[in-house]
Design a protein around this motif. Structure first.
Motif, PDB file in Angstrom:
ATOM      1  N   ARG A 149       1.984   2.725  -3.349  1.00 36.49           N
ATOM      2  CA  ARG A 149       1.015   3.281  -4.305  1.00 36.49           C
ATOM      3  C   ARG A 149       1.080   4.808  -4.326  1.00 36.49           C
ATOM      4  O   ARG A 149       0.636   5.432  -5.274  1.00 36.49           O
ATOM      5  CB  ARG A 149      -0.406   2.854  -3.918  1.00 36.49           C
ATOM      6  N   ASP A 150       1.612   5.392  -3.256  1.00 32.00           N
ATOM      7  CA  ASP A 150       1.639   6.839  -3.135  1.00 32.00           C
ATOM      8  C   ASP A 150       2.952   7.388  -3.697  1.00 32.00           C
ATOM      9  O   ASP A 150       4.029   7.006  -3.240  1.00 32.00           O
ATOM     10  CB  ASP A 150       1.485   7.210  -1.652  1.00 32.00           C
ATOM     11  N   GLU A 202       0.804  -1.234   0.000  1.00 34.81           N
ATOM     12  CA  GLU A 202       0.000   0.000   0.000  1.00 34.81           C
ATOM     13  C   GLU A 202       0.836   1.284   0.000  1.00 34.81           C
ATOM     14  O   GLU A 202       0.555   2.196  -0.789  1.00 34.81           O
ATOM     15  CB  GLU A 202      -0.972  -0.045   1.194  1.00 34.81           C
ATOM     16  N   ARG A 245       4.513  10.304  -3.550  1.00 33.48           N
ATOM     17  CA  ARG A 245       5.405  11.065  -2.667  1.00 33.48           C
ATOM     18  C   ARG A 245       6.130  10.130  -1.696  1.00 33.48           C
ATOM     19  O   ARG A 245       7.302  10.321  -1.385  1.00 33.48           O
ATOM     20  CB  ARG A 245       4.619  12.127  -1.904  1.00 33.48           C
TER      21      ARG A 245
END
Lengths: 174, 111
Positions: free
Chosen positions: A53-54, A50, A56
């Motif tokens: 997925r971001d 998870e 930054r």
């Protein structure tokens, strides 16, 4: 399902979800055994992936990893370029400096581990990426150290420093 | 993590939480999506999506009392927050806007 394996897999899930996941699997999951274990592995995998997925978080984690890798390589390289100057260090300090110089890969592992565990740029919910980074650095750390034993010790020191850095990061500032 | 527009699964999860009211937790949310949307979603995807929406402030969560049938384990119950309702509305408005006055035989009947 082996309780030890279950406990291990649950540790890969964010703490806030662990109790609920255990209960949910008991309530509506597959029957105990391999299928429940597979379900738990799936949940743990999603939880670990998870943060990546971001964008930054990906950038922050990759930056920390690159800095740590640079430290792992550059500190022993710098130490190899010279020896402690006896006119600057004397007595116990000289002995310590010489020891540190001779085991610069360990000093590098400490520095790299602390950067990985404590460095900025990765939000607390994505702390798992720090662990991933430490795992990925194991091979370079082991190969940069002289010999198998030194390699294993260097990896252990790296992981220990990363754990310590992450733990210190979570402690409230007095 | 920036809020940004809702993803497809995020929208379904918010709608499922809205439908379940006080009984929205991972198991019921997943059931609701499977039953109503006809989509099979893995447990892991449900947990991370619920957690992400909570991080964005769209959902709030609290632990229930321990439940005997669950081995004494509590449920993590979720509730839709006003910001989640707004995000959901904006997401639905996007779809409605795209479909409005479109000459197509696609069925769209929110009523």
């Amino acid at each position: 399902m082996g309780p030890r394996v279950t406990r291990l897999l649950l540790r890969l899930i964010p703490e806030r979800d662990r109790e609920a996941v255990e209960g949910d699997l008991l309530e509506a999951g597959p029957p105990p055994g391999v299928r429940r274990l597979v379900a738990l592995v799936g949940i743990a995998l999603h939880a670990q992936l998870e943060p990546w997925r971001d964008s930054r978080t990906r950038l922050g984690a990759a930056s920390l990893w690159l800095v740590a890798l640079a430290l792992l390589w550059s500190i022993p390289a710098a130490a190899g370029a010279g020896t402690p100057d006896p006119t600057v260090y004397s007595g116990l300090l000289l002995a310590f400096a010489t020891l540190l110089w001779a085991h610069a890969h360990l000093a590098a592992a400490v520095a790299a581990g602390l950067v990985l565990g404590h460095g900025p740029g990765v939000p607390s919910w994505a702390d798992g990426t720090r662990g991933h980074g430490a795992l990925l650095l194991a091979l370079p750390a082991a190969t940069l150290a002289p010999g198998l034993l030194h390699g294993l010790v260097t990896v252990a020191v790296l992981w220990g420093a990363a754990w310590f850095g992450a733990r210190a990061r979570r402690l409230p500032v007095a | 993590m920036g809020s940004g527009p809702l993803g497809d699964l995020e929208r379904l999860v918010l709608l499922a939480v809205l439908r379940r009211g006080d009984d929205a937790y991972a198991v019921t949310v997943r059931d609701e999506i499977e039953r109503r949307a006809g989509r099979a979603v893995t447990r892991g995807a449900i947990y991370v999506t619920l957690d992400r929406l909570a991080r964005k402030g769209y959902l709030s969560s609290h632990m229930s009392e321990p439940i005997q049938e669950r081995g004494g384990k509590a449920r993590r119950l979720f509730r839709l927050e006003p910001s989640g309702r707004t995000a959901l509305q904006e997401s639905l408005d996007e779809i409605t806007g795209m479909l409005r006055e479109l000459d197509t035989d696609l069925r769209w009947d929110p009523a």
